[in-house]
Scaffold this active site. Structure first.
Site, PDB file in Angstrom:
ATOM      1  CE  LYS A 109     -13.845  -4.895  -0.539  1.00 16.48           C
ATOM      2  NZ  LYS A 109     -13.923  -4.602   0.892  1.00 16.48           N
ATOM      3  CE  LYS A 130      -4.877  -8.764  -2.199  1.00 15.61           C
ATOM      4  NZ  LYS A 130      -4.996  -8.494  -0.792  1.00 15.61           N
ATOM      5  CE  LYS A 157      -4.468  -1.646   1.363  1.00 16.32           C
ATOM      6  NZ  LYS A 157      -5.585  -1.642   2.292  1.00 16.32           N
TER       7      LYS A 157
HETATM    8  P1  TYM Z   1     -10.605  -7.026   3.514  1.00 14.22           P
HETATM    9  O1  TYM Z   1     -11.714  -6.072   3.702  1.00 14.22           O
HETATM   10  O2  TYM Z   1      -9.516  -6.662   2.573  1.00 14.22           O
HETATM   11  O3  TYM Z   1     -11.168  -8.420   3.042  1.00 14.22           O
HETATM   12  C1  TYM Z   1     -12.218  -9.102   3.732  1.00 14.22           C
HETATM   13  C2  TYM Z   1     -11.951 -10.609   3.713  1.00 14.22           C
HETATM   14  O4  TYM Z   1     -11.841 -11.074   2.377  1.00 14.22           O
HETATM   15  C3  TYM Z   1     -10.636 -11.829   2.205  1.00 14.22           C
HETATM   16  N1  TYM Z   1     -10.146 -11.647   0.822  1.00 14.22           N
HETATM   17  C4  TYM Z   1      -9.942 -12.645  -0.039  1.00 14.22           C
HETATM   18  N2  TYM Z   1     -10.100 -13.970   0.086  1.00 14.22           N
HETATM   19  C5  TYM Z   1      -9.812 -14.725  -0.997  1.00 14.22           C
HETATM   20  N3  TYM Z   1      -9.392 -14.225  -2.185  1.00 14.22           N
HETATM   21  C6  TYM Z   1      -9.215 -12.890  -2.357  1.00 14.22           C
HETATM   22  N4  TYM Z   1      -8.814 -12.406  -3.526  1.00 14.22           N
HETATM   23  C7  TYM Z   1      -9.485 -12.034  -1.242  1.00 14.22           C
HETATM   24  N5  TYM Z   1      -9.424 -10.691  -1.059  1.00 14.22           N
HETATM   25  C8  TYM Z   1      -9.826 -10.469   0.214  1.00 14.22           C
HETATM   26  C9  TYM Z   1      -9.680 -11.226   3.222  1.00 14.22           C
HETATM   27  O5  TYM Z   1      -8.640 -12.122   3.539  1.00 14.22           O
HETATM   28  C10 TYM Z   1     -10.609 -10.968   4.387  1.00 14.22           C
HETATM   29  O6  TYM Z   1     -10.782 -12.129   5.157  1.00 14.22           O
HETATM   30  N6  TYM Z   1      -7.809  -6.287   7.573  1.00 14.22           N
HETATM   31  C11 TYM Z   1      -8.960  -6.987   7.062  1.00 14.22           C
HETATM   32  C12 TYM Z   1     -10.237  -6.672   7.806  1.00 14.22           C
HETATM   33  C13 TYM Z   1     -10.150  -6.874   9.283  1.00 14.22           C
HETATM   34  C14 TYM Z   1     -10.175  -8.115   9.947  1.00 14.22           C
HETATM   35  C15 TYM Z   1     -10.054  -7.782  11.335  1.00 14.22           C
HETATM   36  C16 TYM Z   1     -10.255  -9.444   9.526  1.00 14.22           C
HETATM   37  C17 TYM Z   1     -10.043  -5.883  10.200  1.00 14.22           C
HETATM   38  N7  TYM Z   1      -9.994  -6.442  11.454  1.00 14.22           N
HETATM   39  C18 TYM Z   1     -10.038  -8.783  12.286  1.00 14.22           C
HETATM   40  C19 TYM Z   1     -10.245 -10.425  10.500  1.00 14.22           C
HETATM   41  C20 TYM Z   1     -10.122 -10.095  11.870  1.00 14.22           C
HETATM   42  C21 TYM Z   1      -9.161  -6.596   5.613  1.00 14.22           C
HETATM   43  O7  TYM Z   1      -8.700  -5.589   5.174  1.00 14.22           O
HETATM   44  O8  TYM Z   1      -9.986  -7.430   4.925  1.00 14.22           O
END
Ligand code: TYM
Length: 331
Positions: free
Chosen positions: A199, A196, A114
């Site tokens: 978003k 991957k 990032k």
């Molecule tokens: P975020 O918002 O980027 O993504 C949400 C969830 O989706 C999963 N994910 C994917 N899984 C498979 N293939 C992909 N291409 C893919 N892109 C995203 C992510 O692994 C995630 O599980 N930091 C975290 C949010 C968060 C969180 C937490 C998660 C904040 N606090 C505590 C677990 C526990 C995030 O940015 O996810």
């Protein structure tokens, strides 16, 4: 009967979730809610590490919240809340930041990625982001954290913090474990299948959003990048096809062997169409439910309020325990 194990997970409201978010994380969230004591959060505080348009952000927080319910999460059974509605997250995050090393945070690959993407805004929040994520998890004393592969490094950091903190103060935090579904832990971009699905991808055909309409979904899968062969099978070097097989498998519950047999001798065109149709079919009931729930603003607001109160009550205990251990005066 023993107490149910606890689960925590979160998603950023930075855009509509894509198929990676859905199959990698959210679809599991629904499956787990019967067996576990689940808490799921829309992590608005995390999302501002990158600049957001306030009008869009507000709409997306509400959209993401409604989507959780539309996917089948029951706000009576699980705790569904918006992170910023529970101030305990920011407070524990500060405390944990004093138990996290600069060096560990510097090694986080998401921070490095990032920072490269936004060289004009390498803010302190981007750097301490994983500490806030650790606070999210530890506040709820979560045993399991269902996430995709990209979050495992952050989870490992949370585990290190637990070890360090408990090492000094005794058994304060539960040691969390990742919960990963291997075949969908990393859904890839439809346009660059070695990257991957993300978003922030600028190519509109790279990601399928869970609210895309049927025609759009089918069109995006028809355009998915594959390879110059014709056989639908999971082999080294066939990243595009393996990705489509993972998605098809997640949408239909068919195994890779069944998929190979189904498309034997049929070519990629047929396969891509079938994947698109299967995904559209899978998402359709959720999309309809989403439209119904979204129109009931009073219901959504009520759920949000109740979720926030529940989250606050649960986490107050953990926070007070921590404050006492540290030597703060708890009134
Ligand atoms: P975020 O918002 O980027 O993504 C949400 C969830 O989706 C999963 N994910 C994917 N899984 C498979 N293939 C992909 N291409 C893919 N892109 C995203 C992510 O692994 C995630 O599980 N930091 C975290 C949010 C968060 C969180 C937490 C998660 C904040 N606090 C505590 C677990 C526990 C995030 O940015 O996810």
């Amino acid at each position: 009967m023993g107490e149910k194990k606890r689960i925590f997970s979160g998603i950023q409201p930075t855009n509509t979730p894509h198929l990676g978010n859905y199959f990698g994380a959210m679809a599991n969230w629904v499956k787990l809610q019967e067996e576990y004591d689940c808490t799921y959060s829309i992590v608005d505080l995390h999302s501002i590490t990158v600049r957001q348009d306030p009008v869009k952000l507000r709409a997306q927080i509400k959209e993401s919240y409604a989507l959780l319910i539309a996917m089948g999460l029951d706000p009576e059974k699980s705790t569904l809340f918006v992170q910023g509605h529970n101030p305990n997250h920011a407070e524990l995050s500060w405390i944990l930041s004093c138990y996290t090393q600069f060096g560990e945070l510097s090694r986080m690959t998401q921070f490095k990625d990032k920072s490269q993407k936004h060289p004009d805004n390498i803010n302190a929040g981007l750097f301490t982001y994983p500490v806030l994520m650790a606070a999210d998890i530890l506040l709820y004393q979560a045993d399991l954290v269902p996430v995709g592969q990209d979050q495992m490094q952050h989870l490992e950091l949370a585990r290190n913090i637990v070890q360090r903190f408990n090492g000094v103060y005794g058994d304060v935090f539960t040691m969390p474990e990742g919960y990963i579904t291997k075949s969908t832990a990393k859904i890839m971009s439809l346009q660059e299948p070695t990257k991957k699905m993300s978003k922030s991808d600028e190519n509109p055909n790279a990601s399928v959003w869970v609210l895309d309409d049927r025609d759009t979904i089918i069109r995006k899968f028809k355009r998915a990048v594959t390879d110059s062969e014709t056989e639908v099978c999971a082999r080294e070097g066939k990243d595009g096809i393996v990705n489509l097989m993972s998605i098809y498998s997640a949408a239909t519950d068919k195994s890779f062997e069944e998929i190979e047999a189904e498309f034997s001798g049929r070519g990629y065109g047929d396969f891509k169409l079938a994947v698109g149709e299967a995904v559209a079919d899978k998402l359709a009931p959720m999309q309809e439910e989403f439209r119904r729930i979204s129109s009931d603003k009073a219901y959504l607001e009520d759920c949000m309020k109740k979720g926030a109160e529940k989250a606050f009550r649960t986490t107050r205990k953990t926070l007070q325990k921590v404050q006492k251990k540290l030597g703060f005066v708890v009134l």
